[in-house]
Design a protein around this motif. Structure first.
Motif, PDB file in Angstrom:
ATOM      1  N   TYR A  31     -12.269  17.276   2.330  1.00  0.00           N
ATOM      2  CA  TYR A  31     -10.948  17.787   2.707  1.00  0.00           C
ATOM      3  C   TYR A  31     -10.515  17.201   4.051  1.00  0.00           C
ATOM      4  CZ  TYR A  31      -7.231  21.185   3.540  1.00  0.00           C
ATOM      5  OH  TYR A  31      -6.031  21.781   3.785  1.00  0.00           O
ATOM      6  N   VAL A  32     -11.417  17.217   5.025  1.00  0.00           N
ATOM      7  CA  VAL A  32     -11.102  16.659   6.349  1.00  0.00           C
ATOM      8  C   VAL A  32     -10.916  15.153   6.263  1.00  0.00           C
ATOM      9  CG1 VAL A  32     -12.005  16.306   8.680  1.00  0.00           C
ATOM     10  CG2 VAL A  32     -12.219  18.541   7.597  1.00  0.00           C
ATOM     11  N   LEU A  33     -11.750  14.466   5.498  1.00  0.00           N
ATOM     12  CA  LEU A  33     -11.616  13.014   5.361  1.00  0.00           C
ATOM     13  C   LEU A  33     -10.301  12.626   4.700  1.00  0.00           C
ATOM     14  CD1 LEU A  33     -15.211  11.854   4.380  1.00  0.00           C
ATOM     15  CD2 LEU A  33     -13.972  11.375   6.489  1.00  0.00           C
ATOM     16  N   ILE A  34      -9.889  13.356   3.690  1.00  0.00           N
ATOM     17  CA  ILE A  34      -8.617  13.054   3.028  1.00  0.00           C
ATOM     18  C   ILE A  34      -7.468  13.225   4.005  1.00  0.00           C
ATOM     19  CG2 ILE A  34      -7.002  13.916   1.290  1.00  0.00           C
ATOM     20  CD1 ILE A  34      -9.494  14.419  -0.490  1.00  0.00           C
ATOM     21  N   ARG A  35      -7.503  14.272   4.813  1.00  0.00           N
ATOM     22  CA  ARG A  35      -6.447  14.490   5.810  1.00  0.00           C
ATOM     23  C   ARG A  35      -6.457  13.379   6.863  1.00  0.00           C
ATOM     24  NH1 ARG A  35      -5.296  17.328   2.189  1.00  0.00           N
ATOM     25  NH2 ARG A  35      -4.619  19.471   2.262  1.00  0.00           N
ATOM     26  N   THR A  36      -7.642  12.953   7.273  1.00  0.00           N
ATOM     27  CA  THR A  36      -7.752  11.881   8.262  1.00  0.00           C
ATOM     28  C   THR A  36      -7.187  10.578   7.704  1.00  0.00           C
ATOM     29  OG1 THR A  36      -9.725  12.930   9.175  1.00  0.00           O
ATOM     30  CG2 THR A  36      -9.384  10.611   9.716  1.00  0.00           C
ATOM     31  N   ILE A  37      -7.515  10.266   6.466  1.00  0.00           N
ATOM     32  CA  ILE A  37      -6.987   9.054   5.836  1.00  0.00           C
ATOM     33  C   ILE A  37      -5.474   9.133   5.706  1.00  0.00           C
ATOM     34  CG2 ILE A  37      -6.950   7.738   3.671  1.00  0.00           C
ATOM     35  CD1 ILE A  37      -9.976   8.435   3.431  1.00  0.00           C
ATOM     36  N   SER A  38      -4.959  10.306   5.375  1.00  0.00           N
ATOM     37  CA  SER A  38      -3.516  10.479   5.259  1.00  0.00           C
ATOM     38  C   SER A  38      -2.823  10.230   6.601  1.00  0.00           C
ATOM     39  CB  SER A  38      -3.208  11.881   4.751  1.00  0.00           C
ATOM     40  OG  SER A  38      -1.816  12.057   4.653  1.00  0.00           O
ATOM     41  N   ARG A  39      -3.396  10.741   7.687  1.00  0.00           N
ATOM     42  CA  ARG A  39      -2.813  10.492   9.016  1.00  0.00           C
ATOM     43  C   ARG A  39      -2.871   9.007   9.360  1.00  0.00           C
ATOM     44  NH1 ARG A  39      -5.770  15.115  10.096  1.00  0.00           N
ATOM     45  NH2 ARG A  39      -7.384  13.919  11.143  1.00  0.00           N
ATOM     46  N   TYR A  40      -3.976   8.357   9.027  1.00  0.00           N
ATOM     47  CA  TYR A  40      -4.111   6.921   9.269  1.00  0.00           C
ATOM     48  C   TYR A  40      -3.041   6.145   8.504  1.00  0.00           C
ATOM     49  CZ  TYR A  40      -5.915   2.198   9.014  1.00  0.00           C
ATOM     50  OH  TYR A  40      -6.026   0.840   9.064  1.00  0.00           O
ATOM     51  N   ARG A  41      -2.798   6.547   7.256  1.00  0.00           N
ATOM     52  CA  ARG A  41      -1.783   5.867   6.453  1.00  0.00           C
ATOM     53  C   ARG A  41      -0.385   6.055   7.038  1.00  0.00           C
ATOM     54  NH1 ARG A  41      -2.281   7.394   0.441  1.00  0.00           N
ATOM     55  NH2 ARG A  41      -0.777   5.709   0.263  1.00  0.00           N
ATOM     56  N   GLU A  42      -0.123   7.208   7.615  1.00  0.00           N
ATOM     57  CA  GLU A  42       1.174   7.434   8.259  1.00  0.00           C
ATOM     58  C   GLU A  42       1.349   6.489   9.448  1.00  0.00           C
ATOM     59  OE1 GLU A  42       4.037   9.266   7.860  1.00  0.00           O
ATOM     60  OE2 GLU A  42       3.216   9.600   5.866  1.00  0.00           O
ATOM     61  N   TYR A  43       0.290   6.360  10.258  1.00  0.00           N
ATOM     62  CA  TYR A  43       0.356   5.425  11.385  1.00  0.00           C
ATOM     63  C   TYR A  43       0.564   3.997  10.877  1.00  0.00           C
ATOM     64  CZ  TYR A  43      -1.223   8.919  14.803  1.00  0.00           C
ATOM     65  OH  TYR A  43      -1.321  10.015  15.631  1.00  0.00           O
ATOM     66  N   ALA A  44      -0.146   3.632   9.811  1.00  0.00           N
ATOM     67  CA  ALA A  44      -0.010   2.284   9.254  1.00  0.00           C
ATOM     68  C   ALA A  44       1.396   2.062   8.702  1.00  0.00           C
ATOM     69  CB  ALA A  44      -1.058   2.064   8.158  1.00  0.00           C
ATOM     70  N   ALA A  45       1.961   3.084   8.061  1.00  0.00           N
ATOM     71  CA  ALA A  45       3.328   2.964   7.543  1.00  0.00           C
ATOM     72  C   ALA A  45       4.325   2.822   8.688  1.00  0.00           C
ATOM     73  CB  ALA A  45       3.674   4.181   6.692  1.00  0.00           C
ATOM     74  N   ASP A  46       4.133   3.582   9.752  1.00  0.00           N
ATOM     75  CA  ASP A  46       5.010   3.457  10.918  1.00  0.00           C
ATOM     76  C   ASP A  46       4.914   2.055  11.509  1.00  0.00           C
ATOM     77  OD1 ASP A  46       5.781   6.084  10.634  1.00  0.00           O
ATOM     78  OD2 ASP A  46       4.570   6.825  12.313  1.00  0.00           O
ATOM     79  N   ARG A  47       3.682   1.565  11.649  1.00  0.00           N
ATOM     80  CA  ARG A  47       3.479   0.226  12.215  1.00  0.00           C
ATOM     81  C   ARG A  47       4.114  -0.840  11.315  1.00  0.00           C
ATOM     82  NH1 ARG A  47       0.805  -1.887  16.125  1.00  0.00           N
ATOM     83  NH2 ARG A  47       0.013  -4.002  16.086  1.00  0.00           N
ATOM     84  N   GLY A  48       3.884  -0.723  10.017  1.00  0.00           N
ATOM     85  CA  GLY A  48       4.437  -1.699   9.088  1.00  0.00           C
ATOM     86  C   GLY A  48       5.951  -1.707   9.101  1.00  0.00           C
TER      87      GLY A  48
END
Length: 127
Positions: A31-48
């Motif tokens: 559960y924590v890992l999925i949330r962490t990956i989701s936050r990482y993807r948001e940062y990556a989407a913002d950067r992209g």
């Protein structure tokens, strides 16, 4: 004639407890890992999106507008019902302290800081 095969009934509750604990730990960690990956993807989407458009300040402006509009939505403050926290599954105090760990999107402030850093890297410093 052979003796009938019996299960070790004395070990069964211990094995069941171990399996249950391992299953709960696996669920909590995933559960924590999925949330962490989701936050990482948001940062990556913002950067992209900042790199594709070449204008991170526009994304920053949009995030600020969205966050300011979110404050207009009425939301009951959990501190009002803190006296009844014994009836909650998760205490309001713990929820606020560990809130970011269980969030699936990073806080707006951190997203804006990351976009500001990207803007500096692109030579477009933002105030």
């Amino acid at each position: 004639m052979r003796a009938p095969i019996t299960l070790g009934h004395s070990c069964l509750p211990a094995k069941l407890l171990i399996v249950t604990v391992v299953a709960i730990l696996t669920y909590a960690i995933s559960y924590v890992l999925i949330r962490t990956i989701s936050r990482y993807r948001e940062y990556a989407a913002d950067r992209g999106s900042a790199l594709i458009t070449g204008a991170p300040e526009y994304l920053m402006s949009a995030l600020q507008k969205i966050s300011s509009q979110m404050t207009l939505i009425p939301n009951r403050d959990l501190r009002e019902v803190e006296g009844m926290s014994a009836f909650f599954i998760v205490s309001p105090r713990i929820k606020s302290a560990l809130g970011e760990l269980f969030m699936d999107h990073p806080p707006i402030e951190k997203r804006l800081a990351a976009l500001s850093e990207i803007a500096r890297e692109m030579g477009r410093p933002v105030a």
